[in-house]
Design a protein around this motif. Structure first.
Motif, PDB file in Angstrom:
ATOM      1  N   GLU A  69      -1.007  -2.999 -14.021  1.00  0.00           N
ATOM      2  CA  GLU A  69      -1.035  -2.104 -12.870  1.00  0.00           C
ATOM      3  C   GLU A  69      -1.678  -2.746 -11.638  1.00  0.00           C
ATOM      4  O   GLU A  69      -1.240  -2.513 -10.515  1.00  0.00           O
ATOM      5  CB  GLU A  69      -1.738  -0.800 -13.228  1.00  0.00           C
ATOM      6  N   TYR A  70      -2.716  -3.558 -11.849  1.00  0.00           N
ATOM      7  CA  TYR A  70      -3.373  -4.182 -10.697  1.00  0.00           C
ATOM      8  C   TYR A  70      -2.401  -5.057  -9.915  1.00  0.00           C
ATOM      9  O   TYR A  70      -2.381  -5.047  -8.679  1.00  0.00           O
ATOM     10  CB  TYR A  70      -4.576  -5.018 -11.146  1.00  0.00           C
ATOM     11  N   TRP A  71      -1.592  -5.830 -10.635  1.00  0.00           N
ATOM     12  CA  TRP A  71      -0.702  -6.789  -9.985  1.00  0.00           C
ATOM     13  C   TRP A  71       0.641  -6.191  -9.605  1.00  0.00           C
ATOM     14  O   TRP A  71       1.480  -6.889  -9.012  1.00  0.00           O
ATOM     15  CB  TRP A  71      -0.472  -7.992 -10.896  1.00  0.00           C
ATOM     16  N   ALA A  72       0.900  -4.917  -9.917  1.00  0.00           N
ATOM     17  CA  ALA A  72       2.232  -4.344  -9.718  1.00  0.00           C
ATOM     18  C   ALA A  72       2.688  -4.422  -8.267  1.00  0.00           C
ATOM     19  O   ALA A  72       3.833  -4.759  -7.980  1.00  0.00           O
ATOM     20  CB  ALA A  72       2.265  -2.898 -10.201  1.00  0.00           C
ATOM     21  N   ASP A  73       1.815  -4.070  -7.324  1.00  0.00           N
ATOM     22  CA  ASP A  73       2.115  -4.216  -5.892  1.00  0.00           C
ATOM     23  C   ASP A  73       3.457  -3.598  -5.519  1.00  0.00           C
ATOM     24  O   ASP A  73       4.300  -4.216  -4.867  1.00  0.00           O
ATOM     25  CB  ASP A  73       2.107  -5.698  -5.490  1.00  0.00           C
ATOM     26  N   GLY A  74       3.650  -2.349  -5.912  1.00  0.00           N
ATOM     27  CA  GLY A  74       4.891  -1.645  -5.639  1.00  0.00           C
ATOM     28  C   GLY A  74       4.910  -1.003  -4.264  1.00  0.00           C
ATOM     29  O   GLY A  74       4.241  -1.472  -3.326  1.00  0.00           O
ATOM     30  N   PRO A  75       5.654   0.094  -4.099  1.00  0.00           N
ATOM     31  CA  PRO A  75       5.753   0.759  -2.800  1.00  0.00           C
ATOM     32  C   PRO A  75       4.399   1.142  -2.224  1.00  0.00           C
ATOM     33  O   PRO A  75       3.473   1.478  -2.956  1.00  0.00           O
ATOM     34  CB  PRO A  75       6.591   2.009  -3.123  1.00  0.00           C
ATOM     35  N   ALA A  76       4.270   1.061  -0.901  1.00  0.00           N
ATOM     36  CA  ALA A  76       3.062   1.420  -0.154  1.00  0.00           C
ATOM     37  C   ALA A  76       1.891   0.465  -0.410  1.00  0.00           C
ATOM     38  O   ALA A  76       0.743   0.794  -0.142  1.00  0.00           O
ATOM     39  CB  ALA A  76       2.637   2.853  -0.442  1.00  0.00           C
ATOM     40  N   ARG A 103       1.930  -1.992   4.424  1.00  0.00           N
ATOM     41  CA  ARG A 103       1.653  -0.837   3.569  1.00  0.00           C
ATOM     42  C   ARG A 103       2.339   0.425   4.092  1.00  0.00           C
ATOM     43  O   ARG A 103       2.783   1.263   3.305  1.00  0.00           O
ATOM     44  CB  ARG A 103       0.145  -0.604   3.479  1.00  0.00           C
ATOM     45  N   ALA A 104       2.401   0.562   5.393  1.00  0.00           N
ATOM     46  CA  ALA A 104       3.004   1.749   5.995  1.00  0.00           C
ATOM     47  C   ALA A 104       4.520   1.651   6.062  1.00  0.00           C
ATOM     48  O   ALA A 104       5.197   2.661   6.284  1.00  0.00           O
ATOM     49  CB  ALA A 104       2.448   1.967   7.401  1.00  0.00           C
ATOM     50  N   GLY A 105       5.068   0.459   5.882  1.00  0.00           N
ATOM     51  CA  GLY A 105       6.499   0.246   6.006  1.00  0.00           C
ATOM     52  C   GLY A 105       7.221   0.318   4.674  1.00  0.00           C
ATOM     53  O   GLY A 105       6.653   0.707   3.651  1.00  0.00           O
TER      54      GLY A 105
END
Length: 486
Positions: A279-286, A59-61
């Protein structure tokens, strides 16, 4: 007029069929997506703790999905190989049974120590900037990373060192920051998302996008890791399975036009539930990214089924390697076909025409955007096949086989007004997403990308099929290791 009529027919068809397709059965074991089931009384194993620590680093990377999948596989392979040294039958992936410890040393304390030293070594290698967090977990578990005097520490480090030696030469170019080694160059010039599309060299090929990211900077991300199909897979079959995937619809065919028309219709007919799924499954940046999302589900399974150390070592080992192979296979297909995303195809096909879109609007087709935040309109790599679909189907296949059942029983509540696309407005009321089975969750992850306007139907469905095949191959390979057949 003919185009408008076709779109109206598609809109009606989608609206009638989608509601029934999204009736999700409720499991008696349903729990919050990140909640620990009530029947779990013991704390998480060291395997789960290291999985949690790695997801925090993810998440931080800034690593993309295939790199995250590989990172998870490396950490959990190191943990597995360290554990295997204390099992009477299992063999390691690199050193076989050569590290096997005598029966007197096969205690849970030694296993946990070996696993932790191995996982720490791998995690620091993959995410060196996050070392402080990994050191803190070691201290919390009662270990000193600088003190490697114990036999368990030496065993864990030896096991992981062999895995890292292998992975440092696996074709990922980790030492070079995972930079492309294939020489790939897009055939299309970048599209400025804020401006109408006027022309494109090849409407069927991938196109870079220029937009303002969440930090307020104007960016044009290149194709992410086009060399990734050449990374060494765990099962040894990822490329072979990728090569068996049929070709996508080509520009100029009726199938190409039909898939674009379907996405226009789908995104224009989105309900609050569809938007919540997107939106729940998007799992984009961060975020945990799609591979990490399934690690969260595996954590639930561990708590639900009261796993011991051996169960967690094996489950996360098989899961992570299946998901890594899914990324390799999906990216091989993406690079081979280099296909356009819906934003390019729809803008080109419908430029100068008025079409319906999400939010009840009618727009010039040349300005169409997917149902995504403006600061991350579409991931920077080719459409076919869907990574979400491939990752999720592979993960579901492993979890189904490991648990001996497709039953899952997970759920998540999407809070009213929490949308990043339509903040404060969508959803109008809380929306609960429930998954009775792993397969159902994987299928929803796949269709979410069609709701979001990121993928076409074939990219989703063929990705699911590829993921199931990849998951089965990885499962068989993992089981061979822990049953001593290596």
């Amino acid at each position: 007029m003919r185009v408008q009529r076709q779109l109206r027919i598609l809109l009606r068809t989608f609206a009638l069929g989608a509601a029934a397709a999204l009736v999700l059965p409720v499991s008696a074991q349903a729990a919050g997506a990140q909640a620990v089931p009530a029947q779990a009384t013991a704390g998480p194993s060291v395997v789960v703790r290291w999985n949690q620590a790695l997801l925090a680093a993810v998440r931080a990377g800034t690593l993309g999905p295939p790199m995250v999948a590989r990172a998870l596989a490396v950490v959990h392979t190191c943990a597995y190989d360290a554990w295997a040294a204390y099992d009477p039958v299992a063999v390691g992936t690199r050193l076989g049974g050569s590290l096997r410890r005598p029966e007197a040393e096969r205690t849970d304390a030694n296993r946990a120590a070996a696993i932790s030293y191995a996982a720490h070594m791998a995690a620091v290698d993959l995410y060196p900037a996050q070392r402080a967090g990994f050191d803190a977990l070691m201290a919390e578990l009662g270990y000193d990373p600088a003190d490697t005097s114990s036999q368990a520490a030496r065993t864990g480090l030896a096991a992981c060192g062999a895995v890292l030696d292998h992975r440092h030469a696996d074709g990922s170019n980790q030492a070079g920051g995972y930079a492309d080694t294939s020489g790939y160059a897009p055939v299309n010039a970048p599209m400025a998302v804020a401006d109408p599309l006027t022309s494109v060299t090849d409407p069927g090929r991938w196109q870079p996008l220029t937009y303002v990211n969440r930090a307020g900077a104007v960016v044009t991300p290149p194709f992410l890791a086009p060399h990734w199909g050449g990374v060494a897979s765990f099962s040894g079959q990822a490329r072979q399975l990728a090569d068996a995937v049929p070709a996508p619809a080509a520009y100029g065919t009726s199938a190409f036009r039909a898939q674009a028309a379907e996405i226009v219709a789908v995104t224009a007919a989105l309900t609050d539930r569809h938007k919540a799924i997107a939106e729940y499954w998007a799992d984009g940046p961060a975020s945990e990214t799609p591979p990490g999302h399934w690690s969260l589900f595996a954590q639930q399974v561990s708590a639900r089924d009261r796993h011991g150390l051996a169960e967690d070592v094996k489950m996360f080992f098989a899961l992570a390697n299946a998901v890594m192979d899914a990324g390799i296979a999906a990216w091989e297909v993406k690079r081979d076909h280099d296909t356009a995303r819906p934003i390019t195809a729809i803008r080109f096909l419908y430029r100068g025409q008025q079409i319906p879109t999400w939010g009840g609007r009618t727009i010039d087709g040349a300005t169409w955007t997917p149902y995504q935040p403006s600061w991350f309109p579409t991931p920077p790599f080719a459409e076919y096949v869907s990574g979400h679909s491939t990752f999720s189907a592979a993960a579901a296949e492993v979890l189904r086989r490991f648990t001996g059942s497709d039953s899952f029983g997970g759920q998540v509540v999407i809070a009213r007004g929490s949308s990043l696309v339509e903040p404060g407005v969508t959803p109008a009321q809380d929306v609960t997403l429930r998954w009775y089975t792993f397969t159902q969750a994987a299928d929803e992850a796949g269709v979410s990308r069609r709701y979001g306007g990121i993928h076409f139907r074939a990219g989703d469905l063929e990705g699911r099929a590829l993921g199931r095949s990849v998951g089965a191959a990885a499962w068989q390979r993992a089981a061979a290791y822990w049953t001593g057949r290596g």
